[in-house]
Enzyme design. Structure first.
Site, PDB file in Angstrom:
ATOM      1  N   CYS A 310       6.440  -2.705  -0.182  1.00 50.33           N
ATOM      2  CA  CYS A 310       6.783  -1.803   0.638  1.00 50.33           C
ATOM      3  C   CYS A 310       7.740  -3.056   1.895  1.00 50.33           C
ATOM      4  O   CYS A 310       8.706  -2.089   2.053  1.00 50.33           O
ATOM      5  CB  CYS A 310       5.376  -1.652   1.097  1.00 50.33           C
ATOM      6  SG  CYS A 310       4.923  -2.448   1.895  1.00 50.33           S
ATOM      7  N   HIS A 358       1.392  -0.782   4.804  1.00 49.02           N
ATOM      8  CA  HIS A 358       2.754  -0.227   4.712  1.00 49.02           C
ATOM      9  C   HIS A 358       3.908   0.376   5.122  1.00 49.02           C
ATOM     10  O   HIS A 358       3.690   0.816   6.735  1.00 49.02           O
ATOM     11  CB  HIS A 358       1.804   1.102   4.111  1.00 49.02           C
ATOM     12  CG  HIS A 358       2.866   1.732   3.268  1.00 49.02           C
ATOM     13  ND1 HIS A 358       3.568   0.909   2.174  1.00 49.02           N
ATOM     14  CD2 HIS A 358       3.421   2.787   3.288  1.00 49.02           C
ATOM     15  CE1 HIS A 358       3.862   1.735   1.518  1.00 49.02           C
ATOM     16  NE2 HIS A 358       4.275   2.708   2.172  1.00 49.02           N
ATOM     17  N   HIS A 370      10.194   4.838   0.791  1.00 49.34           N
ATOM     18  CA  HIS A 370       9.396   3.479   0.445  1.00 49.34           C
ATOM     19  C   HIS A 370       9.096   3.054  -0.546  1.00 49.34           C
ATOM     20  O   HIS A 370       9.291   4.180  -1.955  1.00 49.34           O
ATOM     21  CB  HIS A 370       8.160   3.947   1.528  1.00 49.34           C
ATOM     22  CG  HIS A 370       7.067   4.417   0.954  1.00 49.34           C
ATOM     23  ND1 HIS A 370       6.087   5.092   0.701  1.00 49.34           N
ATOM     24  CD2 HIS A 370       7.269   5.726  -0.341  1.00 49.34           C
ATOM     25  CE1 HIS A 370       5.514   5.920   0.280  1.00 49.34           C
ATOM     26  NE2 HIS A 370       6.118   6.491  -0.611  1.00 49.34           N
TER      27      HIS A 370
END
Length: 396
Positions: A310, A358, A370
């Site tokens: 990420c 994240h 993402h």
């Protein structure tokens, strides 16, 4: 009699039709059950993202340990070379010292005499003290030199030993880190299994709910059809022999009232641009670059188009517009200006967790892009503010 018989037949047919289309599920699925399963799936996905982040952090730490080990090994090699030089210098000075002693002790072709004999052979007190001072200074000078070389060699040997100890500790840290990473991966496998089970349960629940709804619609349609057929049957069975009286036409409904004239809206007020508003050109360029990597697989520690995690994805995309971000999501969370989740603009970074585990990029329209988790690919997803903790604005 006929009238009662017909009523009985009609009632029986309605009951029979109702029984045929009524769902056979003993425990109908409720929206609450489906929502609970979805919440469970969200929890599993969150845990997977947290474990992915832990693995990525472990890989980053392992990389740092490797760099330290390489650096320490370089120091060891340099120290070993200095030890060799010190040992060589010590041997050379020992030889010089030995030669000097011989030159003092030798007297022409005569045999070697001792320092005491050299001193006693002095012709006067003055000569004795001169010889004694020279010999003392000579011995003291060489002794200090030899002691210094010995101390330097010993210090280098101790430094080498310390460097080896540090390398061994770093390697031990790597072993422990690898074991920790293996445990994380094992834990993740179990959570992924639980996630797959929950997703299967959700699909079953949705399918059952859809079947129940279809059955209910069929039941309602059958009841409506039966209700429409009952009056016609009764009318046919009980029709009188005399003609029916004409019905009086219904009084027409009054004409609808004339609608009130619409009020023309007032001119709209221009939107106020926040002082730190994102430049549309910058946001468009960033988002266009991000969308180029849709479908790229998630890879632990990945920071290139061959595979992203990420934070590797966000840092790579931002670098394409000239902005350098830290490597991890928790570090990226501290960059830029914090913005409320209800005031996002395209290009803002959105984070889950504090510290973040994240990160993604908000692209507008209630969506963000993402790299979700292992087994998945870079994708666009619906942005749900309740699932995020903070947002940062880096673009200008």
């Amino acid at each position: 009699m006929l009238k009662k018989y017909i009523k009985y037949l009609v009632t029986a047919s309605i009951l029979a039709a109702t029984i045929q289309v009524t769902p056979t599920y003993a425990n109908p699925i409720t929206n609450g059950q489906i929502d609970a399963t979805k919440e469970q799936i969200n929890d599993f996905e969150t845990k997977i993202q947290q474990l992915d982040n832990s693995i990525s952090l472990a890989m980053e730490k392992s990389r740092e340990l490797n760099e330290k080990i390489v650096n320490q090994q370089g120091k060891i090699e340099k120290t070993e070379a200095e030890i060799v030089k010190a040992e060589t210098a010590l041997e050379n000075h020992k030889e010089v010292y030995s030669e000097r002693l011989k030159s003092i002790q030798l007297k022409g072709n005569q045999s070697v005499i001792t320092y005491a004999e050299l001193l006693l052979s002095s012709g006067s007190v003055s000569d004795f003290f001169n010889r004694f001072t020279a010999i003392s200074q000579f011995i003291e000078s060489d002794t200090e030199l030899l002691n210094g070389l010995n101390q330097k060699e010993q210090a280098l040997v101790e430094a080498k030993e310390e460097l080896h100890n540090q390398v061994n500790q770093l390697k031990q840290n790597q072993v422990e880190l690898a074991a920790k990473q293996q445990q994380i991966e094992k834990d993740k496998e179990q959570i992924q299994k639980d996630l797959a089970d929950a997703q299967g349960i959700l699909q079953t629940q949705l399918a059952q709910q859809a079947a129940e709804q279809q059955a209910l619609i069929a039941q309602q349609a059958a009841e409506q059809a039966q209700q429409q057929s009952v009056p016609q049957t009764l009318v046919a069975a009980q029709a009188p022999s005399t003609p029916t009286t004409p019905t009086t036409p219904a009084t027409p409904a009054p004409a609808p009232a004339t609608p009130a004239p619409s009020v023309s809206p007032s001119p709209s007020t221009p939107a106020v641009v926040a002082p730190n508003a994102v430049s549309p050109a910058s946001a468009n360029a960033l988002i266009a670059n991000a969308k180029q990597y849709l479908g790229v697989p998630y890879v632990w520690g990945g920071s290139t188009p061959s595979g992203f995690d990420c934070s590797g994805f966000t840092s790579y995309v931002y670098r394409s517009v000239g902005i350098s971000l830290p490597r991890t999501s928790s570090a990226q969370q501290n960059v830029g200006t914090r913005v409320p989740l209800n005031q996002l603009q395209p290009g803002d970074l959105v984070f889950r967790g504090s510290p973040a585990y994240h990160v993604g990029i908000y692209i507008g329209g209630g969506q963000y892009i993402h790299a979700p988790q292992t087994g998945d690919v870079v994708k666009i997803a619906t942005f749900k503010p309740s699932m995020f903790s903070t947002a940062s604005r880096v673009l200008r």
